[in-house]
Structures are given as C-alpha cells and as structure tokens.
Design a protein around this motif. Structure first.
Motif, PDB file in Angstrom:
ATOM      1  N   CYS A 244      -7.782  27.112  12.018  1.00  0.00           N
ATOM      2  CA  CYS A 244      -8.349  27.362  13.538  1.00  0.00           C
ATOM      3  C   CYS A 244      -9.401  26.102  13.737  1.00  0.00           C
ATOM      4  O   CYS A 244      -9.533  25.808  14.732  1.00  0.00           O
ATOM      5  CB  CYS A 244      -9.297  28.323  13.149  1.00  0.00           C
ATOM      6  N   VAL A 245     -10.059  25.434  12.949  1.00  0.00           N
ATOM      7  CA  VAL A 245     -10.861  24.324  13.002  1.00  0.00           C
ATOM      8  C   VAL A 245     -10.077  23.099  13.683  1.00  0.00           C
ATOM      9  O   VAL A 245     -10.463  22.531  14.421  1.00  0.00           O
ATOM     10  CB  VAL A 245     -11.714  23.986  11.945  1.00  0.00           C
ATOM     11  N   LEU A 246      -8.932  23.009  12.927  1.00  0.00           N
ATOM     12  CA  LEU A 246      -8.257  21.731  13.570  1.00  0.00           C
ATOM     13  C   LEU A 246      -7.399  22.040  14.824  1.00  0.00           C
ATOM     14  O   LEU A 246      -7.375  21.274  15.914  1.00  0.00           O
ATOM     15  CB  LEU A 246      -6.908  21.538  12.482  1.00  0.00           C
ATOM     16  N   LEU A 247      -7.191  23.541  15.262  1.00  0.00           N
ATOM     17  CA  LEU A 247      -6.778  23.481  16.470  1.00  0.00           C
ATOM     18  C   LEU A 247      -7.668  23.660  17.595  1.00  0.00           C
ATOM     19  O   LEU A 247      -7.747  23.237  18.850  1.00  0.00           O
ATOM     20  CB  LEU A 247      -6.048  25.191  16.360  1.00  0.00           C
ATOM     21  N   ALA A 248      -8.936  24.101  17.129  1.00  0.00           N
ATOM     22  CA  ALA A 248     -10.095  24.028  17.979  1.00  0.00           C
ATOM     23  C   ALA A 248     -10.244  22.229  18.387  1.00  0.00           C
ATOM     24  O   ALA A 248     -11.108  22.124  19.435  1.00  0.00           O
ATOM     25  CB  ALA A 248     -11.354  24.398  17.462  1.00  0.00           C
ATOM     26  N   SER A 249      -9.889  21.464  17.895  1.00  0.00           N
ATOM     27  CA  SER A 249     -10.015  20.111  18.010  1.00  0.00           C
ATOM     28  C   SER A 249      -8.935  19.668  19.058  1.00  0.00           C
ATOM     29  O   SER A 249      -8.918  18.529  19.643  1.00  0.00           O
ATOM     30  CB  SER A 249      -9.859  19.147  16.788  1.00  0.00           C
ATOM     31  N   MET A 250      -7.834  20.259  19.376  1.00  0.00           N
ATOM     32  CA  MET A 250      -6.855  19.826  20.312  1.00  0.00           C
ATOM     33  C   MET A 250      -7.479  19.928  21.829  1.00  0.00           C
ATOM     34  O   MET A 250      -8.297  20.699  22.059  1.00  0.00           O
ATOM     35  CB  MET A 250      -5.834  20.845  20.336  1.00  0.00           C
ATOM     36  N   SER A 251      -6.883  19.290  22.465  1.00  0.00           N
ATOM     37  CA  SER A 251      -7.002  19.105  24.110  1.00  0.00           C
ATOM     38  C   SER A 251      -6.266  20.553  24.544  1.00  0.00           C
ATOM     39  O   SER A 251      -5.449  21.312  23.723  1.00  0.00           O
ATOM     40  CB  SER A 251      -6.227  18.120  24.455  1.00  0.00           C
TER      41      SER A 251
END
Length: 256
Positions: A148-155
């Motif tokens: 979820c943290v890595l998805l949150a970094s996406m545009s």
C-alpha cells in the motif's frame, strides 16, 4: 523500457514466462500446468521445461518439474551487486537489535512486493509465517503494508493502470478485495505517509511500513516491521515504532 521489435528475442521471453510460472502456490508443474500459466501451447511449454532442465535450472521426475538451486544464482547476483540491499542492511540490523522485532526492505514488482533485505529478530523467538519472510519472498501488494505504501507513491494514472481489471484475492477475512476500498486506503496512506496492515495477509500478523525515498523525493522501496502475535493498537504502534521507521527512512535517504 520498450525496445524495437527486431531486438526482441521471443524465445527468451517464453522461457522466462515458464520459469516465472513456478511460485509458492505451485512449486511443481507439468507441461499442461506450465502452458496454462505461461500462456503457451503444451508442446512449447514442454520444450522450454526440458531446455531449462537441461541447463540445470529445473529438476524433474519425468512428469513434473520444479526449480533447482541453480536459480538462486540470479537472486544471489542481485543481492551481491545491487546497491540498495547493501545500503539498507546495517539500518535493518540496528532496528532489529534495538527493538527485538523483524524489519524488511521491499520493492514493487508488478502485482507483488519482493523482500530485498531483511533483519533477523534479535532476542525474540523465531516464528515462520505461512508465506515466509526470506529474501526474495513475494507477497501480494494489496494485502501488505509495504504494498500500500508503494501504491501510494504512484501517480494517479499509474495507479489506475495498476488497478484496471485486477482481481484482489481474499487471503483473510480482513483483506481488502474491492478496488474502491483499496483506493480509499491508498489515499489515506498518501496523507499519513505510513500504513498499518492488521491480519490482511495472514491471521495473527500485523505490519507497519513507511516509504524509502531518495534525495530527489522518489520512493524507491518501503521499510516495514512485521509483528507476529496478537494485534497491537494503532496508537501503540505509532507511539513505539513509527518514529523509529521515520528516523531510519531519513537516515538512509542520502544512500538511495
């Protein structure tokens, strides 16, 4: 990265697809199963399986195939040569010694996150989780704090592309399986800059993660702590462990 069609070697792509068809759910495959998983005909899958066996990357009993230790050459070379795991390892070890908990660094790879560095659990009883926490372990993005943290970094565009048509399997009664709920979770993670996942991937396991950013502000990995046993309150986790994770993220930023 995109390449010109004449530069694309289809045989290598098919061979890698067969090799990647082995995972924690299916450790042993026959030609029919490998073909279905790799999107090939049974005859093509069989040829690739036999070739990979001849090269030493698979073993077989004549009907079923499974990975041999030789495949570890790829992960071993990555872990030995990649700057990211080597830069993070001392910090992970320090956090574990300080808290007696287990810490990992994780990157995104398609629909999974991959553990690229991890600490031991110093002074605490070792517990093996159902899916393992070894180096190279692959875990589902939607059911993990790091994912979820890595998805949150996406545009927004990248996140939409990642979610489009994707199934979100239920792993426990607490797993988010609806895209709308996952979007809401990601928006909250983006605002908070951390994520707590309680029994979403495995019952009895809780995890908290923060992004690891480089000096340009780009998220290159996620740092998390995994806590087996009964769930702790989110207030307790934020008080006891979140400051350590944020401090560690700041500490390694210049090395990423």
């Amino acid at each position: 990265m995109t390449i010109a069609k004449p530069d694309f070697i289809e045989g290598i792509a098919k061979g890698m697809a067969v090799l990647e068809s082995f995972d924690t759910e299916r450790q042993r495959l026959n030609a029919t199963l490998a073909a279905a998983r790799a999107g090939l005909t049974r005859a093509a899958a069989r040829r690739h399986l036999l070739t990979l066996t001849h090269l030493g990357y698979l073993e077989t009993d004549g009907s079923y195939f499974w990975m041999s230790p030789k495949v570890l050459r790829f992960s071993g070379s990555y872990l030995a040569s990649s700057r990211l795991p080597r830069a993070l390892q001392p910090t992970l070890n320090r956090l574990a010694a300080q808290t007696h908990e287990s810490f990992s660094a994780v990157v995104l790879d398609g629909e999974e996150v991959v553990i690229i560095a991890r600490s031991g659990s110093y002074g605490a009883p070792t517990r093996t989780l159902a899916y393992g926490l070894h180096l190279g372990a692959r875990l589902p993005v939607h059911a993990t704090s790091t994912g979820c943290v890595l998805l949150a970094s996406m545009s927004a565009a990248s996140l939409n592309a990642w979610l489009k048509g994707r199934m979100l399997p239920r792993l426990t009664p607490h797993t988010l399986t609806q895209a709308k709920a996952l979007r809401q979770r990601i928006a909250q993670v983006r605002a908070d800059d951390f994520c707590i996942a309680t029994e979403e991937h495995e019952l009895g396991v809780q995890a908290m993660a923060v992004p690891l950013r480089n000096m340009q502000g780009h998220t290159v990995a996620a740092l998390n702590v995994v806590l087996p046993g009964g769930p702790r309150s989110e207030a307790q986790l934020q008080h006891e462990l979140l400051p350590l994770l944020f401090d560690a993220a700041r500490e390694v930023r210049a090395m990423l």
